[in-house]
Design an enzyme around this catalytic site. Structure first.
Site, PDB file in Angstrom:
ATOM      1  N   LYS A  10      -2.701  11.274  -4.612  1.00 36.82           N
ATOM      2  CA  LYS A  10      -2.199   9.835  -4.908  1.00 36.82           C
ATOM      3  C   LYS A  10      -2.858   9.397  -6.146  1.00 36.82           C
ATOM      4  O   LYS A  10      -3.819   9.602  -6.510  1.00 36.82           O
ATOM      5  CB  LYS A  10      -2.752   8.978  -3.627  1.00 36.82           C
ATOM      6  CG  LYS A  10      -2.360   7.626  -3.488  1.00 36.82           C
ATOM      7  CD  LYS A  10      -2.897   6.882  -2.264  1.00 36.82           C
ATOM      8  CE  LYS A  10      -2.469   5.691  -2.047  1.00 36.82           C
ATOM      9  NZ  LYS A  10      -2.795   5.050  -0.628  1.00 36.82           N
TER      10      LYS A  10
ATOM     11  N   SER B 299       0.156   3.430   2.051  1.00 29.47           N
ATOM     12  CA  SER B 299       0.615   3.365   0.739  1.00 29.47           C
ATOM     13  C   SER B 299       0.667   4.714   0.075  1.00 29.47           C
ATOM     14  O   SER B 299       0.970   4.708  -1.194  1.00 29.47           O
ATOM     15  CB  SER B 299      -0.241   2.347  -0.025  1.00 29.47           C
ATOM     16  OG  SER B 299      -1.799   2.860   0.146  1.00 29.47           O
TER      17      SER B 299
ATOM     18  N   SER C 142      -2.648   3.827   5.733  1.00 26.09           N
ATOM     19  CA  SER C 142      -1.878   4.373   4.543  1.00 26.09           C
ATOM     20  C   SER C 142      -1.770   5.962   4.561  1.00 26.09           C
ATOM     21  O   SER C 142      -1.041   6.283   3.768  1.00 26.09           O
ATOM     22  CB  SER C 142      -2.551   3.879   2.997  1.00 26.09           C
ATOM     23  OG  SER C 142      -2.093   2.526   2.995  1.00 26.09           O
TER      24      SER C 142
END
Length: 481
Positions: A85, A160, A184
């Site tokens: 990420k 996310s 997330s």
């Protein structure tokens, strides 16, 4: 092994299987090259990547091949292509955190989990799509475009850690780093049909990771299987002198004991879902099927009242809002227009909470956790909960209407995950079936503090009895998409 066979590896084998092959006769350089070719050939939005690092990755892989040829000891992730990420810092690499504000940002230090992953021999292919500053449970990003589910470009990925879920589901990488502040890791795991682990609060170092809400932030992984997640978690676990909040006292090998069969001594609590539970009938049926599968595998099931995690979720939102507002204060003042509207609204709200409410939320946390453990996990190894309240929605369904409407949908989407972060408990998300819209869905096993090993064993044994973790979307390339 030939390049044509190597190119098929991401869809054919798991991370741990690939690691074993790389230790023997598969070229790390050939595998990294094959993965990068697939990433670069994917339809825009489907790969999950925002940046690749081809030359560095291939150079790293070539060096690993040389080390193996020279007889050096191979690490547990030797040559395995991974990604992260876009909020994990590395010296000399961009970390833009899905935002305009940090466009072009290059940190001067490297995240502990990135360094430990590299030390174990992983090949870093690049940075993955994420919600702006990790603030969307669906993958919403006003600057980069929304995360697109590799099963259907019209549907959300979950967020996310949107790119992490998409890239692993599309079998472009064998695993990916994510973060979990309110779901997330678990939400994209469920929406994309992969496995995800959220550790106990403070069990894994967050040094060098973009903070959102330090009291809730957790580093996690997404991969194909529970065993893969165990391997990845083992590599990054352990104390970190650079992170005073990390409470780990030693490194763990979470693969130990995974293969021990389940017995009646293994106890999983299953909620009694009343008709008005925030859960659609088809996801409720999916959860009940998982309970049945666990019982068939030898587990003792016990029914428990449905946990009221709405209060814990509300307290989590308060803590997140205040801490995010503190971290973002200078940008909220200096460049508020650089935020997406949704993100700015949510962060600014944190400025409005009285300090006493924030202190109360932190003070009550231990009491909430103790009560939760006593009421819903007494004498048990795990609590079986949904991850998503419904089938994976479309992007349009989650973004239509007013900003208030959108925010309400965000809250509903993370209903089952957000409170678990406030409680500080570990959770393992497992793919567990498909809904009528043809997209995957999943469940989460919530455990006791530092009970990651137990959860991973339950998940691994569940995956020995089921096939959902083997399912992946068709390869979508610019040529055939």
């Amino acid at each position: 092994m030939g390049a044509d066979i190597t190119a098929s590896l991401p869809s054919a084998v798991s991370l741990c299987e690939a690691a074993e092959m790389l230790r023997r006769n598969v070229s790390a350089h050939a595998l990294a090259s094959a993965c990068l070719t697939q990433v670069e050939g994917a339809v825009t939005g489907f790969s999950g990547f925002v940046r690749t690092r081809r030359e560095k990755a291939l150079g790293q892989a070539a060096q690993l091949d040389k080390q193996r040829h020279d007889g050096a000891q191979c690490g547990p992730l030797h040559g395995v292509p991974l990604a992260h990420k876009d909020m994990f810092f590395q010296v000399g690499e961009l970390a833009e955190c899905g935002s305009r504000i940090l466009s072009g940002f290059q940190p001067d230090h490297t995240a502990t989990v990135i360094q430990r992953r590299t030390n174990a021999g992983a090949v870093d292919l690049g940075a993955l799509h994420m919600a702006e500053f990790a603030m969307s449970p669906t993958g919403f990003n006003a600057h980069l475009g929304h995360g697109r589910n590799p099963w259907s470009q019209e549907h959300v990925t979950g967020g996310s850690s949107s790119g992490s879920g998409a890239a692993v589901a599309a079998r472009l990488v064998f695993g990916a780093l994510g973060s979990d502040t309110g779901g997330s890791v678990r939400l994209p795991a469920a929406a994309c049909g992969v496995t995800g682990i959220k550790p106990t609060q403070y069990a894994v170092s967050t040094y060098g990771v973009m903070p959102l809400s330090p009291s809730l932030d957790c580093v996690g992984f997404l991969a194909q299987t529970a065993r893969d997640c165990a391997r990845l978690l083992s590599v990054v676990s352990g104390p970190d002198a650079q992170d005073a909040a990390c409470v780990a006292t030693r490194q763990h090998d979470y693969e130990v004991g995974l293969d021990r069969p389940l017995t009646r001594a293994d106890v999983v609590m299953v909620p009694q879902f009343p008709a008005d539970a925030p859960l659609t009938d088809e996801v409720r049926a999916l959860v009940e099927q998982v309970a049945s599968d666990l019982a068939s595998a030898g587990v003792t099931l016990r029914r428990v009242a449905l946990p009221n995690i709405a209060e814990a979720a509300a307290l989590a939102s308060l803590v997140l809002g205040v801490e995010a507002a503190s971290i973002h204060g200078k940008w909220l003042t200096g460049c508020p227009e650089a935020y997406g509207t949704q993100v700015r609204r949510r962060i600014q709200r944190g400025l409005l909470y009285p300090a006493t409410r924030y202190v109360d939320a932190l003070r009550l946390r231990a009491q909430y956790q103790a009560r939760f453990l006593a009421e819903y996990l007494a004498g048990a190894d795990a609590l079986l909960l949904p991850t998503l309240p419904c089938a994976v929605p479309t992007i349009e369904e989650t973004t239509a209407g007013s900003e208030t409407d959108i925010e309400a949908r965000f809250g509903n989407f993370s209903y089952w995950t957000r409170g678990i972060n406030y409680l500080g408990l570990p959770a393992l998300a497992l793919p567990a079936g498909f809904t009528a819209n043809g997209l995957p869905n999943g469940i989460q096993l919530v455990g006791r503090p530092f009970g990651e090993g137990v959860l991973l064993r339950l998940g691994h044994q569940f995956q020995q009895k089921t096939h959902w973790h083997h399912r992946h979307p068709p390869t979508v390339t610019a040529a055939n998409g």
